[in-house]
Design a protein around this motif. Sequence first.
Motif, PDB file in Angstrom:
ATOM      1  N   GLY A 115      26.223 -45.210  62.438  1.00  0.00           N
ATOM      2  CA  GLY A 115      25.330 -44.457  63.290  1.00  0.00           C
ATOM      3  C   GLY A 115      25.452 -42.908  62.818  1.00  0.00           C
ATOM      4  N   THR A 116      25.828 -42.773  61.728  1.00  0.00           N
ATOM      5  CA  THR A 116      25.792 -41.187  60.855  1.00  0.00           C
ATOM      6  C   THR A 116      24.161 -41.045  60.777  1.00  0.00           C
ATOM      7  OG1 THR A 116      28.032 -41.678  60.557  1.00  0.00           O
ATOM      8  CG2 THR A 116      26.785 -39.615  59.607  1.00  0.00           C
ATOM      9  N   ASP A 117      23.942 -39.719  61.161  1.00  0.00           N
ATOM     10  CA  ASP A 117      22.677 -39.569  60.489  1.00  0.00           C
ATOM     11  C   ASP A 117      22.349 -38.641  59.257  1.00  0.00           C
ATOM     12  OD1 ASP A 117      23.658 -37.022  61.533  1.00  0.00           O
ATOM     13  OD2 ASP A 117      22.153 -37.011  63.302  1.00  0.00           O
ATOM     14  N   THR A 118      23.821 -38.087  58.843  1.00  0.00           N
ATOM     15  CA  THR A 118      23.640 -37.032  57.682  1.00  0.00           C
ATOM     16  C   THR A 118      24.621 -37.533  56.753  1.00  0.00           C
ATOM     17  OG1 THR A 118      22.628 -35.341  58.803  1.00  0.00           O
ATOM     18  CG2 THR A 118      23.824 -34.827  57.003  1.00  0.00           C
ATOM     19  N   VAL A 119      24.576 -37.448  55.511  1.00  0.00           N
ATOM     20  CA  VAL A 119      25.733 -37.885  54.547  1.00  0.00           C
ATOM     21  C   VAL A 119      25.851 -36.364  53.764  1.00  0.00           C
ATOM     22  CG1 VAL A 119      25.578 -40.318  54.482  1.00  0.00           C
ATOM     23  CG2 VAL A 119      24.173 -39.073  52.720  1.00  0.00           C
ATOM     24  N   THR A 120      27.140 -36.031  53.167  1.00  0.00           N
ATOM     25  CA  THR A 120      27.353 -35.066  52.398  1.00  0.00           C
ATOM     26  C   THR A 120      28.280 -35.593  51.365  1.00  0.00           C
ATOM     27  OG1 THR A 120      27.901 -32.781  52.454  1.00  0.00           O
ATOM     28  CG2 THR A 120      29.229 -34.258  53.709  1.00  0.00           C
ATOM     29  N   ILE A 121      28.124 -34.503  50.252  1.00  0.00           N
ATOM     30  CA  ILE A 121      28.995 -34.792  49.232  1.00  0.00           C
ATOM     31  C   ILE A 121      29.306 -33.743  48.350  1.00  0.00           C
ATOM     32  CG2 ILE A 121      27.153 -35.484  47.645  1.00  0.00           C
ATOM     33  CD1 ILE A 121      29.041 -37.647  46.275  1.00  0.00           C
ATOM     34  N   ALA A 122      30.377 -33.546  47.709  1.00  0.00           N
ATOM     35  CA  ALA A 122      30.564 -32.456  46.614  1.00  0.00           C
ATOM     36  C   ALA A 122      30.590 -33.193  45.143  1.00  0.00           C
ATOM     37  CB  ALA A 122      32.046 -31.919  46.512  1.00  0.00           C
ATOM     38  N   SER A 123      29.490 -32.602  44.455  1.00  0.00           N
ATOM     39  CA  SER A 123      29.486 -33.480  43.016  1.00  0.00           C
ATOM     40  C   SER A 123      28.887 -32.439  42.038  1.00  0.00           C
ATOM     41  CB  SER A 123      28.278 -34.173  43.346  1.00  0.00           C
ATOM     42  OG  SER A 123      27.825 -34.870  42.195  1.00  0.00           O
TER      43      SER A 123
END
Length: 210
Positions: A115-123
């Motif tokens: 149910g998460t509405d945002t994803v993030t990443i370091a890339s």
Amino acid sequence: ECGEEYSKGLTYKCEKCGNILDIEYDYDKLTDNQVESMFNRKDPSLWKYRELMPIDDPARIVTLNEGGTPLLKCGRLSEELKIKNLYIKDETRNPTGSFKDRPITVAVSKAVELGTDTVTIASSGNAGASTAAYAAKAGLSSVIFVPEKTQPGKLSQIATCGANLIAVKGSYSDAHEISRIASKKYGWCNTTTTFLNPYCTEGDKTLAYE
């Protein structure tokens, strides 16, 4: 490493010993017929192995038909290295052009399931492009932190998918730390694949199954 156990959620490291988490399966529940049926499926994507993946609801799977990449026989290189049968798996055939689609399809699918509405990443490029693409497919927001000297071509690929792209002064390690802090503060799912998100490795292992 210490044996502490956690339920399936957005936990990235053991709170007791600080080490990375490993997902365990009850393989005894799979019958021989189920295993044989799974490996004989006509599904070309890596999700043909969904019983060996950490997604409980198949309806939550976010896929762009990744996986199922071909093996290329390398005759001359085989002779040079004196390896009788040498094959290379061509991961450039994945939807965004790299093997990063394997871990990211699993991480984003789990984010949807939770149910998460945002994803993030370091890339520094490939994983960011993959996260942006799969987030767009899932209808999620994505925040991609990249080192300030990331190649323009990769930045364009990330931006094309509508991600919130943030250049960080410094190295990849600086971007990694900021994404970690942001995901913890805002409850975002962090899809960083470098020994952080335990679901990512589950996508990588499908290379061996194939």
